[in-house]
Design an enzyme around this catalytic site. Sequence first.
Site, short mmCIF file in Angstrom:
data_model
loop_
_atom_site.label_atom_id
_atom_site.label_comp_id
_atom_site.label_asym_id
_atom_site.label_seq_id
_atom_site.Cartn_x
_atom_site.Cartn_y
_atom_site.Cartn_z
N TYR A 65 4.39 -15.75 -34.70
CA TYR A 65 5.46 -16.32 -34.90
C TYR A 65 5.83 -15.81 -34.22
CZ TYR A 65 4.46 -17.84 -39.44
OH TYR A 65 3.96 -17.81 -40.70
N LYS A 111 -10.15 -15.67 -45.26
CA LYS A 111 -8.68 -15.18 -45.61
C LYS A 111 -8.58 -14.05 -46.27
CE LYS A 111 -4.50 -17.87 -47.31
NZ LYS A 111 -4.28 -19.02 -47.05
N CYS A 142 -0.67 -24.42 -51.90
CA CYS A 142 0.76 -23.68 -52.56
C CYS A 142 2.10 -23.80 -52.42
CB CYS A 142 0.64 -21.99 -52.86
SG CYS A 142 -0.14 -22.02 -50.37
N LYS A 198 -7.21 -14.21 -41.00
CA LYS A 198 -5.85 -13.93 -41.01
C LYS A 198 -6.18 -12.81 -42.28
CE LYS A 198 -3.19 -16.61 -43.19
NZ LYS A 198 -2.42 -17.47 -44.24
N ARG A 231 5.53 -16.16 -47.51
CA ARG A 231 5.97 -16.47 -49.29
C ARG A 231 7.50 -16.93 -49.44
NH1 ARG A 231 0.71 -13.09 -51.79
NH2 ARG A 231 -0.16 -14.45 -50.20
C1 PBG Z 1 -1.35 -21.13 -47.89
C2 PBG Z 1 -0.75 -20.43 -46.75
C3 PBG Z 1 -0.36 -18.91 -46.26
C4 PBG Z 1 -0.42 -18.51 -45.26
C5 PBG Z 1 -0.99 -20.27 -44.48
N1 PBG Z 1 -0.74 -20.88 -44.94
C6 PBG Z 1 -0.05 -17.90 -47.95
C7 PBG Z 1 -1.14 -17.86 -48.51
O1 PBG Z 1 -2.22 -17.75 -48.84
O2 PBG Z 1 -0.88 -16.61 -50.17
C8 PBG Z 1 0.23 -17.15 -44.73
C9 PBG Z 1 1.26 -17.08 -43.39
C10 PBG Z 1 1.54 -15.74 -42.93
O3 PBG Z 1 1.83 -15.07 -43.62
O4 PBG Z 1 2.84 -15.73 -42.16
N2 PBG Z 1 -0.57 -22.43 -47.80
#
Ligand code: PBG
Length: 327
Positions: free
Chosen positions: A316, A198, A125, A251, A208
């Site tokens: 973080y 997820k 992405c 997550k 994002r």
């Molecule tokens: C996809 C990815 C995402 C996050 C980690 N890996 C974004 C998504 O699925 O849109 C989100 C991590 C966060 O919000 O801290 N590469």
Amino acid sequence: MSNNFDLIHRPRRLRRTEGIRDLVRETRLDPANFVYPLFIIHGNGIRREVPSMPEVFQLSVDEGVKECEELMALGVKSIILFGIPETKDAKGTGAYADDGIVQRAIRAIRDAVPDITIITDVCLCEYTDHGHCGLLDGEEIVNDDSVALYVQTALSHAATGADIIAPSDMMDGRVGAIRDGLDASSFQHIPIMSYAVKYASSFYGPFRDAADSVPSFGDRRSHQMDPANFREAMREAQLDLNEGADILMVKPAMPNLDIIHELHQTIDVPIAAYQVSGEYAMIHAAARNGWLDLEQTMVESLTCIRRAGALIILTYFAKRMARFLHS
Ligand code: PBG
């Protein structure tokens, strides 16, 4: 009995002093269980703060290396890398390019900070011009052809020196395909930490921005999970385990403590939880308004994620929490 207060059990006895509270504390945090996410961009000497994520920066490779040195000094020994490429295309070529941004970061960090554990996020992405996690056919994300590109990405990361591969795309069958790909290229020793459970979550909003991966249309509900579902989470976890995942991740973290707990109780691989960008931003925003105490809320949120059963926490707050634990 003279009154109602002849209590045998007085739980407050064990809460009377900090010494006693410390003695009976069941959950402790260790910076060695934290994973710190890094957003790497092209250029030199760049540290650009993410507006919605105070104290989190997009870093050029040289600054990323400095960050790793600081992390190691704090006892935080693992990072997860996200790349922001210079150019994007429909196939997310930058994700698996030999001189891609993550590949460059891996080389520089491996060279300068050899003992740090480098985990790489595998998804498209950040690299596709449409911001979706895989190849598109019209507005549909094609599953199996996208998986082939994650395998290519994982191989490229492993060949460059990554220690753990973390697929976050949520396409079906990607863990097994990546396992096969790694094994066939003599990377049998490289573990997979799968983003197994997820959810399609609004808590990813600030990420994002940080990773420049907002989808140009639609959302991620055709592949990420519905937050309403618990049983489906067990199935996702079991599938990834059967396909060869070594670590299972949940997550976001705090909305899904029930899932973390259940996986911890029923599955014997290490469980990880990602305290995502929105969880972090929310705590900071409230603290900036004077509505919450930043430090206390940080400690409580991480302690409860650990208590639920997450051994590993991607956060973080890793640096700030490590400093807190050392103080
Ligand atoms: C996809 C990815 C995402 C996050 C980690 N890996 C974004 C998504 O699925 O849109 C989100 C991590 C966060 O919000 O801290 N590469």
